[in-house]
Scaffold this active site. Sequence first.
Site, mmCIF file in Angstrom:
data_model
loop_
_atom_site.group_PDB
_atom_site.id
_atom_site.type_symbol
_atom_site.label_atom_id
_atom_site.label_comp_id
_atom_site.label_asym_id
_atom_site.label_seq_id
_atom_site.Cartn_x
_atom_site.Cartn_y
_atom_site.Cartn_z
ATOM 1 N N ASP A 144 0.883 -1.165 0.000
ATOM 2 C CA ASP A 144 0.000 0.000 0.000
ATOM 3 C C ASP A 144 0.928 1.223 0.000
ATOM 4 O O ASP A 144 2.103 1.148 0.392
ATOM 5 C CB ASP A 144 -0.955 0.002 1.207
ATOM 6 C CG ASP A 144 -2.130 0.966 0.972
ATOM 7 O OD1 ASP A 144 -2.065 1.785 0.031
ATOM 8 O OD2 ASP A 144 -3.118 0.906 1.736
HETATM 9 C C1 BGC Z 1 -5.032 3.314 -0.021
HETATM 10 C C2 BGC Z 1 -5.041 2.291 -1.145
HETATM 11 C C3 BGC Z 1 -4.831 2.991 -2.459
HETATM 12 C C4 BGC Z 1 -3.530 3.779 -2.407
HETATM 13 C C5 BGC Z 1 -3.197 4.491 -3.702
HETATM 14 C C6 BGC Z 1 -3.807 4.203 -0.074
HETATM 15 O O1 BGC Z 1 -3.885 5.242 0.847
HETATM 16 O O2 BGC Z 1 -5.080 2.646 1.224
HETATM 17 O O3 BGC Z 1 -6.249 1.573 -1.149
HETATM 18 O O4 BGC Z 1 -4.821 2.052 -3.500
HETATM 19 O O5 BGC Z 1 -3.619 4.744 -1.378
HETATM 20 O O6 BGC Z 1 -4.102 5.511 -3.941
#
Ligand code: BGC
Length: 791
Positions: A222
């Site tokens: 993530d």
């Molecule tokens: C979220 C993810 C997301 C990523 C990219 C993160 O803060 O938890 O679900 O894919 O950001 O935007």
Amino acid sequence: MSNTIDELLAGLDLPAKIELISGANFFRFAGDPSIGLAEMPVSDGPSGVRGEQWDERDPSVSLPSGTALAATWDRELLTEIGALIAAEARRKDVYAVLGPTINLHRSPLGGRHFECFSEDPLLTAEIAAAYVRSVQAHGVSACPKHYVANDSETERFTADVIASERTLRELYLYPFERSVQAGAWMIMAAYNSVNGVTMTENDLLDEPLKGEWGFDGVVVSDWTAVRSTLGAAKGNDLAMPGPWEAWGKPLEEAVRAGQVPESAIDEKVRRILRFAERVGALNGTPRQAPAFTDAAAQQLVRTAAAKAMVLASNDGTLPLNKPAGVALLGSAAAEPRFMGGGSATVIPSHTTSPLEGLSQALPVVYTPGVHLSENMLPVPLDLITDPETGTPGLDLRYLDGDTLLDQEHRTAGALMLFGNANALRAKTIELRGRLRADVAGEWRIGFAGVGTLSLTLDGEQVLEENVVPAGADPVEMLLNPPQRSVTRTLAAGQEVDMLVRMVPGGGFPAMGITCAVGRPRRSADEEFAAAVELARTSEVAVVVVGTTEQIESEGFDRTTLRLPGRQDELVAAVAAVNPRTVVVVNSGSPVEMPWRDDVAAVLLTWFPGQEFGAALADVLTGAAEPGGRLPTTWPRTIDEVPVLNTKPAADNALPYEEGIHIGYRAWLKSGVAPAYPFGHGLGYTSWELADLKVSGRTATVSVRNTGARPGRQVVQAYLSRSVSTVDRPVRWLSGFAAVEAAPGETVTATIELPQRSFEHWTDQGWTVEPGAFTLHIGTSVTDLPLTADIG
Ligand code: BGC
């Protein structure tokens, strides 16, 4: 092909390999022309494909969000949705969509509840598998996330979920296991820790993911979840966003010093190359996805939204039969939530609100009755003109001192500049437009953003402030920046030149800039009274209630299940004067509905995507069946919710003390009846189930439509054990099938019961307890008229 991958790998030196295991930038995986590897843009994708940037000039189809998709219990529909997602991904030139979100609804307070599918692992897994299979069938990668136990948002970067192996295996890991079986090419490792170890370094990435399940794709972190250089020895393959400092030079040194084996880096690169080959980024071109016309995409989203709507109660008022007048109330009718907030946000080319949709179909008179928020809205296009072009929109300028770097005509009042190359090099950003007041009164005029912002009206600076973000979460700052405003009394038709100037700040590059306005409002009491009076004098009252971005979104959990503002009070007052009051609930997750037994009908619509209003009109008029069944239990009150806490203790621990008993399993164990049980949902016809037959792991049931209208029913199968030596749920979902039947018609529902639903996890692995299970068939977890023994 593995030879070729090994050959390519052999051609890369250590720095080149390390470059590949972290991103090229925020939303791109790195490429390497020397081996024919293209950079790979990716995009968030749980409920629409944003693309690399949020930009209204390159809009996206906004789909129903996770809870809505799961409420359809419809694998075929998910297959169609998957094709649309793949088409959107190709149109946006992205190789992978970061979705679906397959964490579980452990507590209704969970901030991303709306984005996840269900409280039940099997329903989640079935919907996820259909999504993954369909998107990837068109050569675009899915990315089930967030592995694992990222079921709430409070302190999401540091929370340490403490859960037993059985709990993880039977509940939280199961949707990932099924996604891997469905062929997922990528899995996202979560921010949180599980049993003391952060997920990007957790052994759960090796077992069961890469070992036992045989996952041969890429584990991507993530965003910002990679914590350490030496952690690169563990199972996370790709650090995003990039370039990720801790995996650059320091990792090269750590490998040279023997602290991280080079074989671990090689394995990551092999996986990334395999992934690139699958998506057509390695010496190839991406596969063509099916093309969707705008009309076809809109129709699919509209159908899906109607199929997701759950008719929780109905005294026969719905479907509406040509009413002479409909009072439409609630500010969510005009300003609804089409989607949840956070990284799942997309910018659609258009939206249809309940007010717009119902006005097409019914004789509607609207007044909000309540306002949910004091926040201003981005200035609407019909009130603002770009002084440069003379057309609706705003003039955006990127400046370095007095030097104009670039200038754009923009067609939205709120601009997200995150990742925008111009915004990255500009020292100052200006947004200008000529505002026209369409009604006389007290207008609020202002801005939203982070940094040093000023507002100039008709050449006079009226505001300047160094605005700091309210919290530390960048997603929240991006999507929910602080607002500041002044008040001006304007005559109808009066025009004002508006200029917002921003010097980005807050420790981040420019995230966004908004020209915001708040239209004149009646006093709260006047507005409330007007709504009640309108309801009293109308044949039917439709009240649209809902949550706001401030209380239900990514980055934080809810603290209450109550509807914000005076919405409960409004429904109660309207119901008291109009017995034909229909309440439409626009929230991604459960809310308390203290008035639910005093109204004629309750329709739960989730965050239904861009065609909300059209789908709502279809359902309220009976042009479409409200097809949804609850993917999650709706409580009566927060106090009765059996699993609630999402707040880690001082040592970050968040113990999943309830073990395998979440959702309806916990409700059944507690013996407390919720407002509406898991699996519940009415349609516009009636049904009779009979003639249950079991053969092996397949159950068949005769399903007769006993009503006067065609309809759709979701037949559900649960298992139980009357005698067991194991701690078990009272019953648990084992399979389901959706059927459609004409009036008087009898159809057969065939339900496959996966062997896994008969197994439980022990220290020795999966096992089936000897003796008979009871199979229960019906239409919700508490409405199960048919039973049979099954061995
Ligand atoms: C979220 C993810 C997301 C990523 C990219 C993160 O803060 O938890 O679900 O894919 O950001 O935007």
